[in-house]
Design an enzyme around this catalytic site. Structure first.
Site, PDB file in Angstrom:
ATOM      1  N   PHE A 125       0.873  -1.295  -0.319  1.00 34.81           N
ATOM      2  CA  PHE A 125      -0.464  -0.288  -0.613  1.00 34.81           C
ATOM      3  C   PHE A 125       0.431   1.163   0.147  1.00 34.81           C
ATOM      4  CE2 PHE A 125      -2.675   3.087   2.174  1.00 34.81           C
ATOM      5  CZ  PHE A 125      -3.885   3.194   0.950  1.00 34.81           C
ATOM      6  N   ASP A 197       1.405  -5.579   8.639  1.00 35.44           N
ATOM      7  CA  ASP A 197       0.638  -4.348   7.910  1.00 35.44           C
ATOM      8  C   ASP A 197      -0.462  -5.649   7.847  1.00 35.44           C
ATOM      9  OD1 ASP A 197      -1.267  -2.955   7.286  1.00 35.44           O
ATOM     10  OD2 ASP A 197      -0.243  -1.110   7.125  1.00 35.44           O
ATOM     11  N   TYR A 222     -10.798   0.835   9.827  1.00 32.18           N
ATOM     12  CA  TYR A 222     -12.239   1.381   9.540  1.00 32.18           C
ATOM     13  C   TYR A 222     -12.202   0.303   8.051  1.00 32.18           C
ATOM     14  CZ  TYR A 222      -8.354   4.070   7.150  1.00 32.18           C
ATOM     15  OH  TYR A 222      -7.843   3.932   5.768  1.00 32.18           O
ATOM     16  N   LYS A 223     -11.411  -1.349   8.238  1.00 31.63           N
ATOM     17  CA  LYS A 223     -11.838  -1.725   7.341  1.00 31.63           C
ATOM     18  C   LYS A 223     -12.957  -2.632   7.981  1.00 31.63           C
ATOM     19  CE  LYS A 223      -8.399  -0.716   4.581  1.00 31.63           C
ATOM     20  NZ  LYS A 223      -6.606  -0.278   4.215  1.00 31.63           N
ATOM     21  N   ARG A 371     -12.189  -4.750  -7.750  1.00 27.45           N
ATOM     22  CA  ARG A 371     -12.156  -5.106  -6.376  1.00 27.45           C
ATOM     23  C   ARG A 371     -13.465  -5.338  -5.930  1.00 27.45           C
ATOM     24  NH1 ARG A 371      -8.062  -2.455  -1.573  1.00 27.45           N
ATOM     25  NH2 ARG A 371     -10.143  -0.784  -1.901  1.00 27.45           N
TER      26      ARG A 371
HETATM   27  C1  PLP Z   1      -6.008   1.267   4.564  1.00 23.69           C
HETATM   28  C2  PLP Z   1      -4.589   0.874   4.616  1.00 23.69           C
HETATM   29  C3  PLP Z   1      -3.857   1.905   5.098  1.00 23.69           C
HETATM   30  C4  PLP Z   1      -4.184   3.153   6.110  1.00 23.69           C
HETATM   31  O1  PLP Z   1      -3.523   3.674   6.137  1.00 23.69           O
HETATM   32  P1  PLP Z   1      -3.941   5.306   6.932  1.00 23.69           P
HETATM   33  O2  PLP Z   1      -2.829   5.588   7.647  1.00 23.69           O
HETATM   34  O3  PLP Z   1      -5.437   4.541   7.729  1.00 23.69           O
HETATM   35  O4  PLP Z   1      -4.734   5.711   6.014  1.00 23.69           O
HETATM   36  C5  PLP Z   1      -2.301   1.557   5.222  1.00 23.69           C
HETATM   37  N1  PLP Z   1      -1.838   0.322   4.654  1.00 23.69           N
HETATM   38  C6  PLP Z   1      -2.195  -0.589   3.601  1.00 23.69           C
HETATM   39  C7  PLP Z   1      -1.690  -1.446   3.734  1.00 23.69           C
HETATM   40  C8  PLP Z   1      -4.056  -0.492   4.359  1.00 23.69           C
HETATM   41  O5  PLP Z   1      -5.075  -1.608   2.636  1.00 23.69           O
END
Ligand code: PLP
Length: 412
Positions: A125, A197, A222-223, A371
């Site tokens: 990400f 992560d 939030y996921k 997705r």
């Molecule tokens: C959704 C996601 C994030 C989100 O990071 P925020 O700091 O909450 O915006 C980070 N890493 C991964 C792998 C994600 O899927």
């Protein structure tokens, strides 16, 4: 039995079916985006009301003690700990995933004073990589170097100059699931510290941080955890590293006794040192309530249902002659992926918009991926067949060609 009856039977026999009733769901909508923004639970909606009306509105500042606001980060951390295989005292809720990653990357680098390389996957990400770049900018190229490799080559890319291996367990595009145990073991054999992560793993598949001897982890509220838009994230530090913890965002909430108001900083000797500033009480309270939906289920059950949902979707797509142009980029075997599927198509954006217009909420990931995520608690098996039927209609009629599906918004 007809196919329809078979799918209805899957819902009837689903041990998690009743959980759907704990959610507030829009009518006539199939939501395949719980991997991006989880659904609202009734408990979360009630808590939002309660925290604003009663706690803030009536009890005001007394609520820090009276309603336990001050304990929210630790209390929520422990609720999440149960879902990620972490014994108490190692997990805390705070900040965003990106910010937590910055703190833990800094900690890990400090522990590796002889090494400077952060190794990660190239298609991690982007924010994860950007945070490592920020740290390199701050500390300088001779202290931090970034090395990115293909997901297939992580093991061969590790060597004894690497300080930190920073990996996302489930690839945000393809859904590919990395082997946490194996990669952590390999890294440790070379003296490398590991940060995982869990953004697309927490709350949907079994994670065993302690058993895998993971050093550090971060994840998203939030996921799959359904904490609401911008919900605070979490961070995990293995017990054995807590004594070396020295995170750089040394705000007062991470002080050993914040209400002494000492002139100088003394870090808290436990996981609460990861706190920087005052916790966002409203969003934390909502996340706290949202996590209640997990109180009586284990992650193996979640995994089983999410796999069954994604396998149903994959099989129905595979069997539909109209859907043969959608190229699956996720692993075919459910054991090798998280709870999502991604399909490549040159018009993925338009197809996604057409789906949304038909109340099937999926998402698009640039440049050409459609997705779909399978949040196991709010989704039914019948929703999966409905969504594939609608997708088939869109592809057969080519209704995605309509110009209204071609304009892009700021958030995709
Ligand atoms: C959704 C996601 C994030 C989100 O990071 P925020 O700091 O909450 O915006 C980070 N890493 C991964 C792998 C994600 O899927």
């Amino acid at each position: 039995m007809t196919e329809q009856e078979q799918i209805e039977a899957l819902d009837r026999d689903d041990p998690l079916a009743a959980k759907r009733d704990e959610f507030v769901l829009p009518e006539h909508t199939v939501y395949l985006d719980g991997n991006s923004l989880g659904c609202l639970t009734i408990a979360a909606r009630e808590r939002a009301h309660e925290v604003v009306e009663t706690q803030w509105g009536r009890d005001l500042i007394k609520s820090w003690n009276q309603h336990g606001w001050i304990d929210l980060p630790v209390r929520i951390g422990e609720k999440i700990a149960r879902l990620i295989g972490a014994a108490p005292g190692q997990t805390i809720c705070c900040d965003s995933t990106s910010v937590n990653l910055f703190k833990l990357l800094s900690v890990a680098l400090q522990m590796q004073s002889e090494r400077c390389i952060i190794l990660s996957q190239k298609d991690n990400f982007p924010s994860d990589i950007y945070m490592a770049e920020g740290l390199r900018h701050l500390l300088g190229d001779n202290r931090v170097q970034l090395s990115l490799c293909e997901e297939d080559e992580i093991e061969t890319a590790m060597h004894d100059k690497v300080a930190v291996l920073m990996l996302t367990q489930v690839n945000f595009r393809t859904g590919r699931l990395l082997n946490m145990q194996r990669l952590t073991e390999r890294a440790h054999a070379l003296g490398i510290l590991v940060i995982w992560d869990l953004a697309h793993s927490a709350g949907v598949l079994p994670v065993e941080l302690d058993a895998c001897r993971v050093d550090f982890a971060v994840g998203c509220g939030y996921k799959y955890l359904n904490g609401g838009p911008g919900a605070p994230a979490f961070a995990y530090v293995a017990q054995r590293h807590l004594k070396h913890l020295h995170q750089p965002l040394s705000g007062w909430m991470g002080h050993s006794s914040p209400f002494q108001f000492d002139a100088y900083y003394t870090p808290a000797p436990d996981i609460s040192q990861l706190l920087a500033g005052t916790p966002p009480v409203i969003s934390m309270s909502v996340l706290d309530a949202a996590l209640e939906v997990y109180r009586d289920i284990d992650t193996a059950q979640l995994r089983r249902k999410a796999n069954a949902l994604s396998e149903l979707f994959r099989t129905l797509v595979q069997r539909s002659p109209e859907l043969q142009d959608l190229q699956l980029v996720s692993p075919t075997l459910p054991q090798q992926r998280g709870a999502q599927l991604a399909y490549r198509h040159p018009q993925a954006y338009e197809i996604c918009q057409a789906l949304i217009a038909h109340r099937v909420i999926a998402d698009f990931r640039a440049p050409d991926l459609l997705r779909v995520g399978f949040s196991p608690l709010p989704l039914r098996f019948i929703d999966i067949s409905t969504s594939v039927t609608i997708l088939t209609k869109i592809m057969r009629s080519e209704s995605w060609r309509h110009p209204q599906f071609n304009s892009r918004s700021k958030v995709t």
